[in-house]
Design a protein around this motif. Structure first.
Motif, short mmCIF file in Angstrom:
data_model
loop_
_atom_site.label_atom_id
_atom_site.label_comp_id
_atom_site.label_asym_id
_atom_site.label_seq_id
_atom_site.Cartn_x
_atom_site.Cartn_y
_atom_site.Cartn_z
N PRO A 9 7.64 -4.13 9.06
CA PRO A 9 7.87 -2.77 8.57
C PRO A 9 6.84 -1.75 9.08
N LEU A 10 5.60 -2.17 9.24
CA LEU A 10 4.59 -1.22 9.69
C LEU A 10 4.86 -0.72 11.11
N ASP A 11 5.65 -1.49 11.89
CA ASP A 11 6.01 -1.07 13.24
C ASP A 11 6.79 0.23 13.21
N VAL A 12 7.67 0.37 12.22
CA VAL A 12 8.47 1.59 12.09
C VAL A 12 7.55 2.79 11.84
N ILE A 13 6.57 2.62 10.98
CA ILE A 13 5.66 3.71 10.65
C ILE A 13 4.84 4.11 11.87
N ILE A 14 4.33 3.15 12.58
CA ILE A 14 3.52 3.43 13.77
C ILE A 14 4.36 4.11 14.85
N LEU A 15 5.59 3.64 15.05
CA LEU A 15 6.47 4.27 16.04
C LEU A 15 6.84 5.70 15.64
N LEU A 16 7.09 5.92 14.36
CA LEU A 16 7.37 7.29 13.90
C LEU A 16 6.18 8.21 14.18
N LYS A 17 4.99 7.73 13.88
CA LYS A 17 3.78 8.53 14.10
C LYS A 17 3.61 8.84 15.58
N GLY A 74 19.83 -1.07 12.63
CA GLY A 74 19.12 -2.26 12.18
C GLY A 74 18.24 -2.10 10.96
N LEU A 75 17.75 -0.89 10.72
CA LEU A 75 16.75 -0.70 9.67
C LEU A 75 17.20 -1.22 8.31
N GLN A 76 18.40 -0.89 7.91
CA GLN A 76 18.88 -1.29 6.58
C GLN A 76 19.05 -2.79 6.44
N TYR A 77 19.20 -3.49 7.56
CA TYR A 77 19.38 -4.94 7.51
C TYR A 77 18.07 -5.69 7.67
N VAL A 78 17.19 -5.16 8.50
CA VAL A 78 15.92 -5.82 8.75
C VAL A 78 14.93 -5.55 7.62
N PHE A 79 14.93 -4.32 7.11
CA PHE A 79 14.01 -3.93 6.04
C PHE A 79 14.79 -3.26 4.90
N PRO A 80 15.64 -4.01 4.20
CA PRO A 80 16.45 -3.41 3.13
C PRO A 80 15.57 -2.94 1.97
N ALA A 81 16.09 -1.98 1.26
CA ALA A 81 15.38 -1.46 0.08
C ALA A 81 16.17 -1.85 -1.17
N GLN A 82 15.45 -2.23 -2.20
CA GLN A 82 16.07 -2.54 -3.47
C GLN A 82 15.49 -1.61 -4.51
N LEU A 83 16.34 -1.11 -5.38
CA LEU A 83 15.88 -0.21 -6.43
C LEU A 83 15.14 -1.00 -7.50
N GLY A 84 14.01 -0.44 -7.92
CA GLY A 84 13.20 -1.05 -8.96
C GLY A 84 13.22 -0.20 -10.22
N PRO A 85 12.30 -0.47 -11.12
CA PRO A 85 12.27 0.25 -12.40
C PRO A 85 11.87 1.72 -12.21
N VAL A 86 12.15 2.51 -13.21
CA VAL A 86 11.75 3.91 -13.23
C VAL A 86 10.25 3.97 -13.48
N MET A 87 9.55 4.71 -12.60
CA MET A 87 8.09 4.84 -12.70
C MET A 87 7.68 6.21 -12.19
N LYS A 88 6.39 6.50 -12.34
CA LYS A 88 5.81 7.69 -11.74
C LYS A 88 5.57 7.41 -10.27
N GLY A 89 5.70 8.46 -9.46
CA GLY A 89 5.45 8.26 -8.05
C GLY A 89 5.66 9.52 -7.23
N MET A 90 5.95 9.31 -5.98
CA MET A 90 6.14 10.36 -4.99
C MET A 90 7.58 10.26 -4.51
N PHE A 91 8.31 11.38 -4.57
CA PHE A 91 9.71 11.37 -4.17
C PHE A 91 9.90 10.85 -2.75
N THR A 92 11.00 10.14 -2.54
CA THR A 92 11.39 9.69 -1.21
C THR A 92 12.91 9.75 -1.10
N ALA A 93 13.40 9.41 0.07
CA ALA A 93 14.83 9.41 0.38
C ALA A 93 15.43 10.77 0.04
N HIS A 94 16.57 10.77 -0.64
CA HIS A 94 17.29 12.00 -0.97
C HIS A 94 16.47 12.96 -1.84
#
Length: 173
Positions: A9-17, A74-94
């Protein structure tokens, strides 16, 4: 010659940067400090990306077309995201503020962050230091939120996210 043992997953971040910095500050030390990823991990990531053809030969220039295809197909298959519990955080996605009106989801999604002011269902970021890195880099934040849309969105939103990424890679976003 090094063996490719699969993308991380960190490869995606480095390539984006690298894609948004256009070779400025592409030294391992610079990437490491901007992304809060160790120098050895950055080095290994660059090797994996080079072997995979996501970097142009003998350079640290992103093969943007190949990378975009990887994100789209490939992203959604190689590094899928699963929804977790409601918490405090920083908005992402939509839910990220610059994207909120462009996408259909009403669900609030966050990367968990104890200093966060927003609440929503959590998804794990691609790498644990993402929250820290994007607080200093608004463009990277937007691109990672677009990647999260690809990971969790419906097909229409995924298509829009890919379009936004293409625009960003071409310097129009």
């Amino acid at each position: 010659m090094k063996q490719h043992k699969g993308m991380r997953p960190l490869d995606v971040i480095i390539l984006l940067k690298l894609a948004i910095d256009n070779d400025e500050g592409s030294r391992i030390k610079d990437l490491s400090s901007k992304l809060f990823i160790s120098g050895s991990e950055v080095s290994e990531s660059l090797n994996r990306s080079s072997i995979a053809g996501l970097l142009l030969p003998d350079s640290r220039t992103v093969n943007k077309e190949a990378f975009l295809k990887f994100l789209e197909h490939g992203l959604q298959y190689v590094f899928p995201a699963q929804l977790g519990p409601v918490m405090k955080g920083m908005f992402t996605a939509h839910s990220e503020s610059s994207l909120y009106l462009s996408f259909s989801s009403e669900e609030k999604l966050v990367w968990a962050d104890e200093l966060g002011k927003e609440r929503g269902s959590t998804i794990l970021p691609l790498y644990p230091t993402v929250v820290k890195a994007v607080k200093k880099d608004r463009i990277l934040y937007r691109l990672l939120a677009l990647c999260d849309i690809i990971r969790v969105g419906d097909q229409s939103d995924k298509n829009k996210a890919v379009w936004h990424l293409r625009e960003a890679f071409q310097g129009r976003a």
